[in-house]
Design a protein around this motif. Structure first.
Motif, PDB file in Angstrom:
ATOM      1  N   TYR A 149       0.849  -1.201   0.000  1.00 24.20           N
ATOM      2  CA  TYR A 149       0.000   0.000   0.000  1.00 24.20           C
ATOM      3  C   TYR A 149       0.881   1.247   0.000  1.00 24.20           C
ATOM      4  O   TYR A 149       0.615   2.240  -0.708  1.00 24.20           O
ATOM      5  CB  TYR A 149      -0.980   0.011   1.195  1.00 24.20           C
ATOM      6  N   ILE A 150       1.974   1.182   0.769  1.00 29.87           N
ATOM      7  CA  ILE A 150       2.910   2.320   0.816  1.00 29.87           C
ATOM      8  C   ILE A 150       3.527   2.551  -0.566  1.00 29.87           C
ATOM      9  O   ILE A 150       3.547   3.675  -1.079  1.00 29.87           O
ATOM     10  CB  ILE A 150       4.033   2.051   1.860  1.00 29.87           C
ATOM     11  N   THR A 151       4.027   1.479  -1.191  1.00 30.44           N
ATOM     12  CA  THR A 151       4.728   1.676  -2.472  1.00 30.44           C
ATOM     13  C   THR A 151       3.747   2.140  -3.555  1.00 30.44           C
ATOM     14  O   THR A 151       4.084   2.985  -4.374  1.00 30.44           O
ATOM     15  CB  THR A 151       5.464   0.395  -2.928  1.00 30.44           C
ATOM     16  N   GLN A 152       2.508   1.620  -3.520  1.00 28.40           N
ATOM     17  CA  GLN A 152       1.529   2.064  -4.519  1.00 28.40           C
ATOM     18  C   GLN A 152       1.130   3.521  -4.293  1.00 28.40           C
ATOM     19  O   GLN A 152       0.825   4.246  -5.240  1.00 28.40           O
ATOM     20  CB  GLN A 152       0.290   1.151  -4.502  1.00 28.40           C
ATOM     21  N   THR A 153       1.133   3.946  -3.031  1.00 27.73           N
ATOM     22  CA  THR A 153       0.826   5.353  -2.748  1.00 27.73           C
ATOM     23  C   THR A 153       1.976   6.232  -3.239  1.00 27.73           C
ATOM     24  O   THR A 153       1.759   7.269  -3.882  1.00 27.73           O
ATOM     25  CB  THR A 153       0.586   5.568  -1.231  1.00 27.73           C
ATOM     26  N   ALA A 154       3.202   5.801  -2.968  1.00 23.04           N
ATOM     27  CA  ALA A 154       4.369   6.578  -3.414  1.00 23.04           C
ATOM     28  C   ALA A 154       4.390   6.699  -4.935  1.00 23.04           C
ATOM     29  O   ALA A 154       4.785   7.725  -5.485  1.00 23.04           O
ATOM     30  CB  ALA A 154       5.650   5.912  -2.919  1.00 23.04           C
ATOM     31  N   LYS A 155       3.909   5.658  -5.616  1.00 19.99           N
ATOM     32  CA  LYS A 155       3.915   5.663  -7.092  1.00 19.99           C
ATOM     33  C   LYS A 155       2.737   6.452  -7.669  1.00 19.99           C
ATOM     34  O   LYS A 155       2.711   6.754  -8.850  1.00 19.99           O
ATOM     35  CB  LYS A 155       3.846   4.214  -7.585  1.00 19.99           C
ATOM     36  N   GLY A 156       1.739   6.745  -6.813  1.00 16.98           N
ATOM     37  CA  GLY A 156       0.578   7.499  -7.282  1.00 16.98           C
ATOM     38  C   GLY A 156      -0.589   6.623  -7.697  1.00 16.98           C
ATOM     39  O   GLY A 156      -1.605   7.121  -8.179  1.00 16.98           O
ATOM     40  N   ILE A 157      -0.474   5.305  -7.503  1.00 19.77           N
ATOM     41  CA  ILE A 157      -1.590   4.404  -7.848  1.00 19.77           C
ATOM     42  C   ILE A 157      -2.704   4.583  -6.820  1.00 19.77           C
ATOM     43  O   ILE A 157      -3.892   4.562  -7.132  1.00 19.77           O
ATOM     44  CB  ILE A 157      -1.123   2.928  -7.875  1.00 19.77           C
ATOM     45  N   ARG A 158      -2.318   4.760  -5.559  1.00 17.60           N
ATOM     46  CA  ARG A 158      -3.279   5.069  -4.477  1.00 17.60           C
ATOM     47  C   ARG A 158      -3.041   6.521  -4.079  1.00 17.60           C
ATOM     48  O   ARG A 158      -1.899   6.985  -4.061  1.00 17.60           O
ATOM     49  CB  ARG A 158      -3.060   4.174  -3.253  1.00 17.60           C
ATOM     50  N   GLU A 159      -4.152   7.172  -3.715  1.00 18.13           N
ATOM     51  CA  GLU A 159      -4.030   8.595  -3.399  1.00 18.13           C
ATOM     52  C   GLU A 159      -3.344   8.813  -2.058  1.00 18.13           C
ATOM     53  O   GLU A 159      -2.511   9.708  -1.901  1.00 18.13           O
ATOM     54  CB  GLU A 159      -5.434   9.185  -3.390  1.00 18.13           C
ATOM     55  N   GLN A 160      -3.695   7.971  -1.089  1.00 17.80           N
ATOM     56  CA  GLN A 160      -3.291   8.224   0.282  1.00 17.80           C
ATOM     57  C   GLN A 160      -3.276   6.925   1.069  1.00 17.80           C
ATOM     58  O   GLN A 160      -4.135   6.071   0.882  1.00 17.80           O
ATOM     59  CB  GLN A 160      -4.364   9.137   0.879  1.00 17.80           C
ATOM     60  N   LEU A 161      -2.315   6.829   1.958  1.00 18.02           N
ATOM     61  CA  LEU A 161      -2.273   5.679   2.871  1.00 18.02           C
ATOM     62  C   LEU A 161      -3.003   6.063   4.150  1.00 18.02           C
ATOM     63  O   LEU A 161      -2.834   7.174   4.649  1.00 18.02           O
ATOM     64  CB  LEU A 161      -0.815   5.342   3.200  1.00 18.02           C
ATOM     65  N   THR A 162      -3.815   5.142   4.670  1.00 18.01           N
ATOM     66  CA  THR A 162      -4.435   5.370   5.979  1.00 18.01           C
ATOM     67  C   THR A 162      -3.728   4.503   7.006  1.00 18.01           C
ATOM     68  O   THR A 162      -3.599   3.293   6.809  1.00 18.01           O
ATOM     69  CB  THR A 162      -5.936   5.011   5.937  1.00 18.01           C
ATOM     70  N   VAL A 163      -3.266   5.134   8.072  1.00 21.57           N
ATOM     71  CA  VAL A 163      -2.680   4.385   9.185  1.00 21.57           C
ATOM     72  C   VAL A 163      -3.853   3.951  10.073  1.00 21.57           C
ATOM     73  O   VAL A 163      -4.621   4.799  10.543  1.00 21.57           O
ATOM     74  CB  VAL A 163      -1.696   5.266   9.993  1.00 21.57           C
ATOM     75  N   PHE A 164      -3.964   2.642  10.275  1.00 23.46           N
ATOM     76  CA  PHE A 164      -5.133   2.133  11.000  1.00 23.46           C
ATOM     77  C   PHE A 164      -4.965   2.279  12.520  1.00 23.46           C
ATOM     78  O   PHE A 164      -4.685   1.319  13.219  1.00 23.46           O
ATOM     79  CB  PHE A 164      -5.397   0.674  10.618  1.00 23.46           C
ATOM     80  N   GLY A 165      -5.172   3.495  12.998  1.00 22.89           N
ATOM     81  CA  GLY A 165      -5.191   3.754  14.451  1.00 22.89           C
ATOM     82  C   GLY A 165      -3.838   4.180  14.992  1.00 22.89           C
ATOM     83  O   GLY A 165      -2.805   3.606  14.641  1.00 22.89           O
ATOM     84  N   ASN A 166      -3.872   5.237  15.858  1.00 24.33           N
ATOM     85  CA  ASN A 166      -2.630   5.653  16.541  1.00 24.33           C
ATOM     86  C   ASN A 166      -2.859   5.817  18.038  1.00 24.33           C
ATOM     87  O   ASN A 166      -2.175   6.579  18.700  1.00 24.33           O
ATOM     88  CB  ASN A 166      -2.037   6.925  15.921  1.00 24.33           C
ATOM     89  N   ASP A 167      -3.880   5.058  18.529  1.00 26.85           N
ATOM     90  CA  ASP A 167      -4.186   5.155  19.959  1.00 26.85           C
ATOM     91  C   ASP A 167      -3.991   3.814  20.676  1.00 26.85           C
ATOM     92  O   ASP A 167      -4.640   3.522  21.668  1.00 26.85           O
ATOM     93  CB  ASP A 167      -5.624   5.662  20.157  1.00 26.85           C
ATOM     94  N   TYR A 168      -3.106   2.995  20.132  1.00 28.68           N
ATOM     95  CA  TYR A 168      -2.769   1.728  20.800  1.00 28.68           C
ATOM     96  C   TYR A 168      -1.701   1.990  21.862  1.00 28.68           C
ATOM     97  O   TYR A 168      -0.957   2.987  21.773  1.00 28.68           O
ATOM     98  CB  TYR A 168      -2.205   0.726  19.786  1.00 28.68           C
TER      99      TYR A 168
END
Ligand code: UD1
Length: 340
Positions: free
Chosen positions: A208-227
């Protein structure tokens, strides 16, 4: 007639399977691929031949089809082992379609075990997962850590397959089985000729990160930062896929040296946890780019944090990781840029 020991690699054009084909050939075995390309592409075979510098035998068979596989085996002379990768692995899809997962993952293993018995193939290496530990009481897990009731059909199939293999070994003096519990495989071959090839929208973090960096995906969502973790995001043990592949060779070599039948499980991880944010920031740093990401909701079913104690694999298989996370994230990005 080939003098080399032949190793069947089911799912040999998939992500971990393809890297394992390369390492198996490098170690002096003859790799035979069983794969119907349902989750991969035929051109991976050309890439494998390019990297390995040899012709690779491939059979377009469904691993649930005993007759097709036995016809293939009848044409081979020196099959010593099977590394069984062919399986489905998307947790979310398994919740929506559990029957597909039981049929493909457990069904294919039953056929593989029948083949092993009928063709007297002694060595089996099985793709398992750290998912068998569920949400562990302590984040660092050994092979003795309790196996938890699965929270998804995918996880349930891995536990059931491990159990089935244990019973099969108990019933068969000849079968030698190694269960490899993978943590989070990432990276790609340093040549950038092979790597992870997700079908559709990736479920896993690094593609997902590499596809976002390449522009295939618009944005990466980090699934939660309250763990309750170092920075609030989940922690995993990310391991370079080439190191993971190498462990399969070491497992085969150990198996071949054993006199008696056995069933042993090994954790394959680096022994170090990294958070989602650490992965993102390392990816940005080593590849000198900025990633478009946002913090979103937690993903249901995610384990808070888990990493391997790989001592057993280090000691008994004589295996250890050679690549760093930085290497893996560089290789993932080189590979992504190499996909048309
Ligand atoms: C998952 C499965 C695991 C399975 C493996 C196979 C669960 C709980 N675990 O591992 O059993 O063997 O896939 O591929 O489902 N993340 C994001 N944004 C994304 C994608 C992922 O923040 O777009 C986070 C996740 O919340 C997680 C981490 O990245 O914390 C790793 O996720 P992933 O690559 O999907 O692997 P696991 O969930 O560890």
């Amino acid at each position: 007639m080939s003098e080399k020991k032949q190793i069947i690699i089911t799912g040999g054009t998939g992500f971990i399977g393809s890297h394992t084909v390369v390492e198996v050939i490098k170690a002096g075995f003859d790799a035979i691929i069983f794969d119907d390309f349902r989750n991969s592409k035929p051109w991976i075979l050309d890439r494998l031949e390019k990297i390995s510098g040899c012709k690779i035998k491939h059979f377009d068979v469904d691993c649930n089809n005993y007759n097709a596989m036995s016809t293939a085996l009848n044409s081979l002379q020196n099959v010593t082992g099977i590394i069984h990768f062919a399986a489905d692995k998307a947790v979310g899809e398994s919740v929506l379609n559990p029957v597909k997962y039981y049929e493909n993952n457990i069904g294919s293993l039953t056929q593989i075990l029948k083949l092993a018995k009928d063709f007297e193939i002694e060595h089996l290496v099985f793709s398992s997962s750290c998912t068998v530990y569920g949400e562990p009481a302590s984040p660092i897990v050994t092979e003795e850590t309790e196996i938890k009731k699965a929270t998804s059909p995918y996880g349930a199939t891995k536990i059931a397959c491990e159990e089935l293999i244990q019973f099969a070994v108990q019933s068969d003096q000849k079968l030698k089985a190694t269960l490899l519990r993978y943590f989070n495989p990432i990276g790609a071959h340093p040549s950038a000729e092979i790597g992870e090839l997700p079908q559709g929208i990736p479920n896993n973090l690094v593609p997902y990160i590499t596809q976002t960096a390449k522009g295939i995906r618009e944005q990466l969502t980090v699934f939660g930062n309250d763990y309750e973790t170092i920075d609030g995001t989940n922690v995993r043990d990310y391991i370079h896929v080439v190191d993971l592949a190498d462990a399969h060779v070491k497992a085969l070599q150990r198996s071949i040296k054993q006199e008696a039948n056995f069933c042993e499980a090994y954790n394959l991880g680096t022994g170090k946890g990294s958070s989602v944010l650490e992965i993102i920031h390392t990816f940005e740093e080593v590849n000198d780019l900025k990633l478009n990401y946002v913090i979103g909701d937690r993903r249901p079913g995610d384990v808070v944090q888990i990493w391997a104690d790989p001592s057993k694999a280090n000691n008994e298989l004589g295996w250890s990781c050679k690549y760093t996370i930085k290497d893996a994230l560089k290789h993932s990005w080189s590979w992504e840029q190499n996909i048309d």
